[in-house]
Design a protein around this motif. Structure first.
Motif, PDB file in Angstrom:
ATOM      1  N   LEU A 104       0.829  -1.209   0.000  1.00 46.16           N
ATOM      2  CA  LEU A 104       0.000   0.000   0.000  1.00 46.16           C
ATOM      3  C   LEU A 104       0.863   1.259   0.000  1.00 46.16           C
ATOM      4  N   GLY A 105       1.939   1.238   0.777  1.00 50.32           N
ATOM      5  CA  GLY A 105       2.837   2.390   0.789  1.00 50.32           C
ATOM      6  C   GLY A 105       3.542   2.599  -0.542  1.00 50.32           C
ATOM      7  N   PHE A 106       3.972   1.501  -1.184  1.00 49.19           N
ATOM      8  CA  PHE A 106       4.629   1.633  -2.483  1.00 49.19           C
ATOM      9  C   PHE A 106       3.646   2.075  -3.563  1.00 49.19           C
ATOM     10  N   ALA A 107       2.387   1.698  -3.436  1.00 50.98           N
ATOM     11  CA  ALA A 107       1.387   2.163  -4.404  1.00 50.98           C
ATOM     12  C   ALA A 107       1.238   3.683  -4.339  1.00 50.98           C
ATOM     13  N   GLN A 108       1.268   4.233  -3.128  1.00 50.82           N
ATOM     14  CA  GLN A 108       1.213   5.686  -2.986  1.00 50.82           C
ATOM     15  C   GLN A 108       2.447   6.347  -3.608  1.00 50.82           C
ATOM     16  N   ALA A 109       3.605   5.731  -3.402  1.00 48.97           N
ATOM     17  CA  ALA A 109       4.839   6.299  -3.950  1.00 48.97           C
ATOM     18  C   ALA A 109       4.868   6.219  -5.471  1.00 48.97           C
ATOM     19  N   TYR A 110       4.468   5.075  -6.023  1.00 45.38           N
ATOM     20  CA  TYR A 110       4.459   4.933  -7.479  1.00 45.38           C
ATOM     21  C   TYR A 110       3.412   5.845  -8.127  1.00 45.38           C
ATOM     22  N   GLY A 111       2.342   6.118  -7.406  1.00 47.24           N
ATOM     23  CA  GLY A 111       1.345   7.041  -7.943  1.00 47.24           C
ATOM     24  C   GLY A 111       1.887   8.450  -8.105  1.00 47.24           C
ATOM     25  N   PRO A 132      -6.212   5.538  -0.447  1.00 49.24           N
ATOM     26  CA  PRO A 132      -5.561   5.226   0.835  1.00 49.24           C
ATOM     27  C   PRO A 132      -5.941   3.859   1.396  1.00 49.24           C
ATOM     28  N   ASP A 133      -6.933   3.202   0.794  1.00 48.37           N
ATOM     29  CA  ASP A 133      -7.416   1.924   1.319  1.00 48.37           C
ATOM     30  C   ASP A 133      -6.971   0.718   0.500  1.00 48.37           C
ATOM     31  N   SER A 134      -6.569   0.924  -0.748  1.00 46.57           N
ATOM     32  CA  SER A 134      -6.190  -0.205  -1.602  1.00 46.57           C
ATOM     33  C   SER A 134      -4.920   0.143  -2.369  1.00 46.57           C
ATOM     34  N   PRO A 135      -4.070  -0.848  -2.644  1.00 51.30           N
ATOM     35  CA  PRO A 135      -2.814  -0.589  -3.375  1.00 51.30           C
ATOM     36  C   PRO A 135      -3.032  -0.525  -4.883  1.00 51.30           C
ATOM     37  N   MET A 136      -3.906   0.371  -5.305  1.00 54.23           N
ATOM     38  CA  MET A 136      -4.250   0.474  -6.721  1.00 54.23           C
ATOM     39  C   MET A 136      -4.006   1.894  -7.205  1.00 54.23           C
ATOM     40  N   ILE A 137      -3.543   2.007  -8.441  1.00 53.50           N
ATOM     41  CA  ILE A 137      -3.249   3.294  -9.058  1.00 53.50           C
ATOM     42  C   ILE A 137      -4.126   3.429 -10.296  1.00 53.50           C
ATOM     43  N   LEU A 152       6.822  -1.150 -16.017  1.00 52.10           N
ATOM     44  CA  LEU A 152       8.152  -1.552 -16.462  1.00 52.10           C
ATOM     45  C   LEU A 152       9.246  -0.937 -15.600  1.00 52.10           C
ATOM     46  N   SER A 153       9.129   0.354 -15.319  1.00 49.41           N
ATOM     47  CA  SER A 153      10.167   1.028 -14.539  1.00 49.41           C
ATOM     48  C   SER A 153      10.171   0.578 -13.082  1.00 49.41           C
ATOM     49  N   SER A 154       9.000   0.309 -12.514  1.00 53.47           N
ATOM     50  CA  SER A 154       8.947  -0.099 -11.104  1.00 53.47           C
ATOM     51  C   SER A 154       9.354  -1.555 -10.915  1.00 53.47           C
ATOM     52  N   ASN A 155       9.057  -2.410 -11.880  1.00 52.34           N
ATOM     53  CA  ASN A 155       9.403  -3.826 -11.742  1.00 52.34           C
ATOM     54  C   ASN A 155      10.903  -4.078 -11.866  1.00 52.34           C
ATOM     55  N   GLN A 156      11.642  -3.098 -12.363  1.00 45.99           N
ATOM     56  CA  GLN A 156      13.092  -3.254 -12.399  1.00 45.99           C
ATOM     57  C   GLN A 156      13.697  -3.273 -10.997  1.00 45.99           C
ATOM     58  N   ASN A 158      14.365  -5.575  -4.963  1.00 45.70           N
ATOM     59  CA  ASN A 158      14.784  -4.818  -3.784  1.00 45.70           C
ATOM     60  C   ASN A 158      13.599  -4.329  -2.949  1.00 45.70           C
ATOM     61  N   THR A 159      12.513  -3.977  -3.603  1.00 47.51           N
ATOM     62  CA  THR A 159      11.354  -3.442  -2.877  1.00 47.51           C
ATOM     63  C   THR A 159      10.421  -4.535  -2.377  1.00 47.51           C
ATOM     64  N   GLY A 160      10.397  -5.678  -3.036  1.00 50.68           N
ATOM     65  CA  GLY A 160       9.468  -6.737  -2.656  1.00 50.68           C
ATOM     66  C   GLY A 160       8.053  -6.490  -3.127  1.00 50.68           C
ATOM     67  N   VAL A 161       7.852  -5.520  -4.010  1.00 47.56           N
ATOM     68  CA  VAL A 161       6.522  -5.170  -4.520  1.00 47.56           C
ATOM     69  C   VAL A 161       6.599  -5.101  -6.037  1.00 47.56           C
ATOM     70  N   GLN A 162       5.610  -5.672  -6.694  1.00 47.32           N
ATOM     71  CA  GLN A 162       5.554  -5.691  -8.146  1.00 47.32           C
ATOM     72  C   GLN A 162       4.257  -5.042  -8.615  1.00 47.32           C
ATOM     73  N   LEU A 163       4.349  -4.251  -9.673  1.00 45.53           N
ATOM     74  CA  LEU A 163       3.167  -3.616 -10.247  1.00 45.53           C
ATOM     75  C   LEU A 163       2.646  -4.459 -11.405  1.00 45.53           C
TER      76      LEU A 163
END
Length: 229
Positions: free
Chosen positions: A71-78, A111-116, A141-145, A149-154
């Motif tokens: 959820l935190g990484f979804a906010q950052a990637y957004g 803020p409730d779901s890890p969706m962009i 593509l850019s985030s999955n690289q 390290n992050t443990g999160v995939q889009l």
């Protein structure tokens, strides 16, 4: 008995006065409402329709990552979905310049779901869908690289399709908004006019009061005359 020339002139003047009667006090309300209706309708007719298409990307944690981290990484990637690096990846597929692409795409997170949600806007329905899908693919593509390290995939959750109806308001809706805005301005004008007259009316007695006071030289002269007497 025939009318004299003076009577005819007086009748003509009275008829002329009747014709030149001032408009009612509430005339600004319908006038402003009609002007707002015309302006809003013209804006809705002359402005080209705009279409919007939305693509959804979801952040998925791996086996060793907690869901709250996704959820935190979804906010950052957004936040970086509309950055220069992401748009540089998306520009070849979108088929438009990066500067124009920046003004026609927006990203929203929950803020409730890890969706962009990535929305593309354009005057063409197909171009709006292409913009949304291009930015969504570039972000994935850019985030999955850095997924190791992050443990999160889009992952692409839902691909954008060309909309059938425009997102911009129609001519009828624009006219209704203009009518309401014009009526509101006319009502405010009517409310402001009595206050202005009241201020002008209260200012006159003050001027008359100061005008009735004797000048400074006259006041001293009267005192000297009384002392001589």
């Amino acid at each position: 008995m025939a009318d004299t020339p003076d009577q005819k002139k007086s009748d003509h003047r009275s008829e002329r006065k009747r014709r030149l009667l001032p408009p009612p006090a509430w005339w600004p309300l319908p006038a402003c409402a009609l002007l707002g209706l015309a302006a809003g309708g013209a804006y809705g007719v002359l402005k080209a329709p705009e279409y919007a298409a939305t693509s959804y990307v979801v952040a998925v944690p791996n086996e060793t990552t907690e869901p709250a981290t996704a959820l935190g990484f979804a906010q950052a990637y957004g936040r970086i979905a509309t950055s220069s690096s992401t748009l540089a990846y998306a520009q070849p597929r979108a088929g438009i310049s990066a500067q124009r692409l920046r003004t026609q795409v927006r990203a929203e997170t929950s803020p409730d779901s890890p969706m962009i949600a990535i929305t593309g806007t354009s005057k063409s329905p197909s171009e709006a869908a292409d913009i949304a899908n291009a930015v969504a693919d570039a972000l994935s593509l850019s985030s999955n690289q850095a997924a190791k390290n992050t443990g999160v995939q889009l992952l692409l959750f839902n691909q954008a399709v060309a909309p059938s109806d425009p997102a911009s308001p129609s001519a009828a809706l624009s006219g209704a908004v203009g009518l309401c805005a014009g009526g509101l301005l006319g009502g405010l004008w009517l409310l402001a006019r009595p206050a202005r007259r009241k201020e002008q009316g209260t200012g006159r007695p003050v001027v008359e009061e100061y005008a009735s006071l004797p000048a400074q030289g006259e006041h001293t002269e009267t005192k000297e005359k009384e002392s001589v007497r």
